[in-house]
Scaffold this active site. Structure first.
Site, PDB file in Angstrom:
ATOM      1  N   PRO A 105      29.794  17.412  32.252  1.00 32.71           N
ATOM      2  CA  PRO A 105      28.392  17.944  32.271  1.00 32.71           C
ATOM      3  C   PRO A 105      27.251  18.757  30.851  1.00 32.71           C
ATOM      4  O   PRO A 105      26.610  18.939  31.291  1.00 32.71           O
ATOM      5  CB  PRO A 105      28.574  18.775  33.551  1.00 32.71           C
ATOM      6  CG  PRO A 105      30.269  19.257  33.217  1.00 32.71           C
ATOM      7  CD  PRO A 105      30.525  17.503  32.370  1.00 32.71           C
ATOM      8  N   GLY A 106      28.618  18.951  29.977  1.00 33.03           N
ATOM      9  CA  GLY A 106      27.521  19.336  29.199  1.00 33.03           C
ATOM     10  C   GLY A 106      28.648  19.946  28.124  1.00 33.03           C
ATOM     11  O   GLY A 106      28.065  21.180  26.963  1.00 33.03           O
ATOM     12  N   SER A 107      29.630  21.305  28.516  1.00 34.68           N
ATOM     13  CA  SER A 107      29.711  22.225  28.543  1.00 34.68           C
ATOM     14  C   SER A 107      30.778  22.569  26.526  1.00 34.68           C
ATOM     15  O   SER A 107      30.623  22.795  25.725  1.00 34.68           O
ATOM     16  CB  SER A 107      31.184  22.536  29.186  1.00 34.68           C
ATOM     17  OG  SER A 107      30.556  23.150  30.505  1.00 34.68           O
ATOM     18  N   LYS A 108      31.314  21.291  26.314  1.00 34.46           N
ATOM     19  CA  LYS A 108      32.067  20.829  25.141  1.00 34.46           C
ATOM     20  C   LYS A 108      30.448  20.628  23.989  1.00 34.46           C
ATOM     21  O   LYS A 108      30.982  20.916  22.989  1.00 34.46           O
ATOM     22  CB  LYS A 108      33.331  19.762  25.328  1.00 34.46           C
ATOM     23  CG  LYS A 108      33.715  20.378  25.857  1.00 34.46           C
ATOM     24  CD  LYS A 108      34.850  18.540  25.895  1.00 34.46           C
ATOM     25  CE  LYS A 108      36.267  18.920  26.838  1.00 34.46           C
ATOM     26  NZ  LYS A 108      35.611  19.044  28.139  1.00 34.46           N
ATOM     27  N   ASP A 127      26.780   9.479  28.128  1.00 30.34           N
ATOM     28  CA  ASP A 127      26.942   9.835  29.332  1.00 30.34           C
ATOM     29  C   ASP A 127      26.475   8.631  29.758  1.00 30.34           C
ATOM     30  O   ASP A 127      25.581   8.174  30.489  1.00 30.34           O
ATOM     31  CB  ASP A 127      27.056  10.387  30.310  1.00 30.34           C
ATOM     32  CG  ASP A 127      28.724  10.898  31.148  1.00 30.34           C
ATOM     33  OD1 ASP A 127      29.349  11.492  30.870  1.00 30.34           O
ATOM     34  OD2 ASP A 127      28.031   9.979  32.340  1.00 30.34           O
ATOM     35  N   ASP A 172      35.978  13.109  25.102  1.00 24.87           N
ATOM     36  CA  ASP A 172      37.406  13.654  26.331  1.00 24.87           C
ATOM     37  C   ASP A 172      36.793  12.014  27.722  1.00 24.87           C
ATOM     38  O   ASP A 172      35.914  11.914  28.393  1.00 24.87           O
ATOM     39  CB  ASP A 172      35.980  15.407  26.893  1.00 24.87           C
ATOM     40  CG  ASP A 172      36.791  15.510  27.473  1.00 24.87           C
ATOM     41  OD1 ASP A 172      37.778  15.207  27.602  1.00 24.87           O
ATOM     42  OD2 ASP A 172      36.665  15.920  28.715  1.00 24.87           O
ATOM     43  N   CYS A 208      42.336  15.607  31.293  1.00 24.32           N
ATOM     44  CA  CYS A 208      42.019  16.964  31.586  1.00 24.32           C
ATOM     45  C   CYS A 208      43.691  16.779  32.815  1.00 24.32           C
ATOM     46  O   CYS A 208      43.829  16.256  33.833  1.00 24.32           O
ATOM     47  CB  CYS A 208      40.986  17.827  32.379  1.00 24.32           C
ATOM     48  SG  CYS A 208      40.072  16.742  33.789  1.00 24.32           S
TER      49      CYS A 208
END
Length: 747
Positions: A121-124, A150, A215, A268
């Site tokens: 979703p774009g946090s990194k 993505d 990721d 994760c």
């Protein structure tokens, strides 16, 4: 298991590029840390709100209140509203603590070209943009860029929405499968006059990146605390099913990495099949061209564990120590690369081992005993990987491995396919071999005549790919053929192709070349010549009269866009640059000299370069604009300010909060660190063009004088004589009392 059943503490990161970065940090250190400690009801001595010790500059924080406590406890309401408001504006980003680690290990610099292969979703991605923009002068843009990719449309929309909070022109969002991400293949023909006739040699090159973040999709068992529903749908076989895809994505990332570049692979998940097994397979395939970097000395205060060198594989209620253990019927779902050695033991090898034993029964027993009891150990230094476990520092689980590319993949010299320098010939009535086939066969034979540009062979294009200088492997349909009758027809066809998108459902990206529009914008706002507009403005509509939004792109993004046009839009771009201008026709004055207003998202980039349409307001008048959203020229406290406002040209203008002790009308030049808002100058009033959240945030910041807790002049200045002074004082005091309640409610 005990920690996995506990709720996950809330963590967030302060945007290092925000003009209120240090104010927010001071507020957390002084106000919330003390007030919330009394509300900590677990009975232990852990701090209620504390900075993460391993994150630089105390910009990442952890609250030991879970989400449920923040929502339900009335005593935590103000802190919860603070988090929601600052997150919506973009001053902070709510992100899991372990998810903040991979960008820190990339060792980013402002000049780097970065690829985030699975960005949503774009946090990194947001964190990487912060790091790159923080390292440069705020009047300049980083020389590098970030391509955030993505595969899902909906996930890309979430990514784009989050990126809009970050003021940057160095971003490009694409929509591709990560394992098939286009290499932007280009071909160049070089004539060779040394040989008989005019021969041509073809060189194939692709776009490479300094840093790659990989990721990958995973089973997600490390996020059980954040997403408890995983407990009900988790199966051991999920990891086995994703292993092949993870290897493909990681290998594609390596192929797109420059020599001496760094790639971070992360999941994760706690399953070694998704972690160490993938890392071992990458090292196995790449050989000496890639090394696993030891990052044990980086982020020393981060509690981590070394990677595993031996593990078992679970499948269908059975544990397997080696690929030898896997029955033939299950080898379609369990690959040899999932095991530490990665070796495929054939029946022939087993037979030789069996025949070497004098006693056949004992020999058979020895083989069976070895297969069922010995666990393989990997030969690679997998202990250099990083495992983060939930109970080590009260967070989630994560796996990280850092690669460095030591050498380019073997590059192949392509023999000429025609004396005319084209790719095809009909001398024999058949198409000659396409260069890609020559390259692939050379690889198989181990023939490397010469060394040319680095080439990737994982995505083989079809036979017509390089005929027009592009690759069709990532295209949904074949591009229109360009006629070569004359230069004029070529130019016309090229313009037509650039004005339409070849991707279904995606608007085209077109460079704005209307000099009349560009010059009107530059003249109206007095944008200095050091800020280049021509060639850096793009739109999503080819017709100038229909353009609603204009985006600004940095030089690096501009160059990549031009390359994408040359290779017939291999990249499926869904978002690019920073929205800078929006069309707004004044109803009060249709003859406004500039119909494009500055976008609030692009104002921080443009602010240092504007010399016209600027007003400097006192804290009182600035606060009244934020509170009432519209003020008549005659109602401003400072009469001179109202007079200056009335003399502006109709249209968009910038109101800057004047610093204490400075004359607000001495100079039109503004510093990028100043607080400013956009307004629309009408016939009799100024109308604020900012969201309620932005106004609310600025009003709250004005309560504090440079983060010291001292009351701002906003609350002590007298209102204008033309308004009800008691009512305005009451409203301003109410803003201070209600904390983070909505301004709309106050009005």
């Amino acid at each position: 298991m005990e920690y996995l059943r506990k709720p996950l503490p809330a963590t967030f990161r302060i945007n290092s590029c925000s003009r209120f970065c240090f104010d927010i940090r001071f507020q957390l250190e002084s106000e919330f840390s003390n007030n919330l400690q009394a509300e900590f009801i677990d009975g232990n001595e852990v701090e209620a709100v504390r900075p993460l010790p391993w994150y630089p500059d105390n910009l990442a924080w952890q609250s030991n209140f879970c989400r449920k406590q923040l929502r339900k406890n009335p005593n935590l309401e103000r802190f919860h509203e603070f988090l929601k408001l600052e997150n919506e504006i973009g001053n902070i980003t709510r992100q899991e603590a372990v998810s903040m680690v991979p960008p820190l290990l990339l060792d980013l610099s402002p000049e780097h070209f970065v690829l985030d292969m699975c960005a949503a979703p774009g946090s990194k991605t947001y964190q990487m943009l912060e790091i790159m923009n923080q390292s440069v002068n705020s009047r300049l843009l980083p020389e590098g860029l970030i391509v955030a990719n993505d595969v899902g449309f909906k996930r890309s929309d979430v990514l784009i929405h989050k990126m809009k909070r970050m003021c940057t022109a160095n971003l490009m969002v694409t929509n591709h499968e990560a394992q098939n991400f286009p290499g932007c293949l280009t071909s160049t023909s070089h004539s060779n006059a040394s040989e008989k006739g005019s021969l041509s040699e073809w060189e194939i090159s692709q776009t490479l990146f300094d840093r790659v973040l990989c990721d990958v999709p995973c089973s997600g068992d490390g996020t059980l605390r954040k997403a408890p529903n995983i407990w009900w749908r988790w199966k051991a076989g999920i990891a086995n099913g994703l292993h092949g895809l993870q290897v493909q994505i990681a290998m594609r990332g390596i192929s797109l990495l420059k020599v001496d570049g760094r790639m971070v692979y992360s999941t994760c998940s706690m399953n070694p099949v998704e972690n160490e097994a993938v890392v071992a397979e990458i090292l196995r395939r790449c050989g000496d061209s890639v090394e696993l970097v030891d990052v044990s000395s980086e982020l020393p205060q981060l509690v981590r564990r070394p990677g595993l060198r031996k593990w078992k594989v679970r499948d269908k209620f059975s544990w397997f120590c080696s690929f030898l253990d896997v029955p033939e019927a299950r080898r379609g779902g369990v690959a040899s690369s999932m095991f530490p050695s990665g070796k495929t033991h054939t029946d022939e090898a087993i037979g030789r081992e069996f025949s070497d034993n004098k006693n056949s029964e004992n020999g058979f027993w020895l083989v069976e005993n070895r297969l069922t009891t010995d666990t393989e150990i990997s030969d690679f230094p997998l202990e250099r990987c990083m495992r983060i476990m939930p109970h080590d520092q009260n967070g989630g689980a994560f796996f990280i491995a850092v690669f460095r590319k030591l050498a380019a993949s073997p590059a192949i010299h392509v023999e000429p396919t025609s004396s005319q320098g084209t790719l095809f010939t009909e001398n024999t009535g058949k198409l000659k071999k396409f260069p890609y086939q020559v390259l692939q066969e050379s690889l198989q034979l181990g023939v490397f005549p010469k060394s040319v540009l680095e080439t990737d062979f994982t995505d083989g294009p079809d036979k017509s790919s390089l005929k027009s200088g592009h690759c069709n492997t990532c295209m949904e349909q074949n591009p229109p053929k360009i006629k070569a009758s004359n230069d004029q027809e070529k130019a016309e066809d090229k313009r037509m192709f650039q004005n339409q998108s070849k991707w279904n459902g995606v608007d085209p990206i077109v460079f704005l070349k209307d000099e009349v529009v560009i010059n009107s914008i530059r003249t109206f706002y007095g944008i200095d010549e050091s800020f280049t507009l021509s060639g850096h403005l793009v739109t999503r509509n080819a017709e100038s009269d229909l353009v609603k939004r204009i985006y600004y792109v940095s030089k690096s993004v501009k160059d990549l866009l031009e390359l994408n046009f040359q290779i017939r839009q291999q990249l499926k771009i869904t978002y690019v640059g920073q929205k800078m201008f929006e069309r707004k026709k004044s109803k009060e004055d249709p003859s406004a000299s500039c119909i494009f207003r500055i976008s609030s998202e692009g104002l921080p980039i443009l602010l240092p370069h504007i010399t016209k349409q600027i007003l400097h307001a006192s804290p009182t008048d600035f606060g009244h604009l934020l509170l009432y959203k519209s003020r008549k020229f005659t109602n401003f406290v400072n009469v001179e300010f109202g007079k200056k406002a009335s003399q502006l040209k109709p249209g968009c203008c910038v109101v800057v909060l004047n610093k204490d002790g400075e004359s607000p009308f001495s100079d039109t030049w503004v510093d990028e660190s100043l607080v400013a808002i956009l307004c629309w100058k009408g016939k009799v009033c100024l109308n604020v063009m900012a969201s309620d959240d932005d106004c609310q945030e600025l009003l709250q910041r004005l309560r504090l004088c440079e983060g010291t807790g001292k009351e701002s002049p906003l609350l002590v200045k007298k209102p204008s004589d033309n308004s009800d002074g008691d009512d305005e004082k009451k409203d301003l005091n109410m803003i201070e009392d209600i904390g983070y309640a909505r301004i709309r409610t106050v009005c």
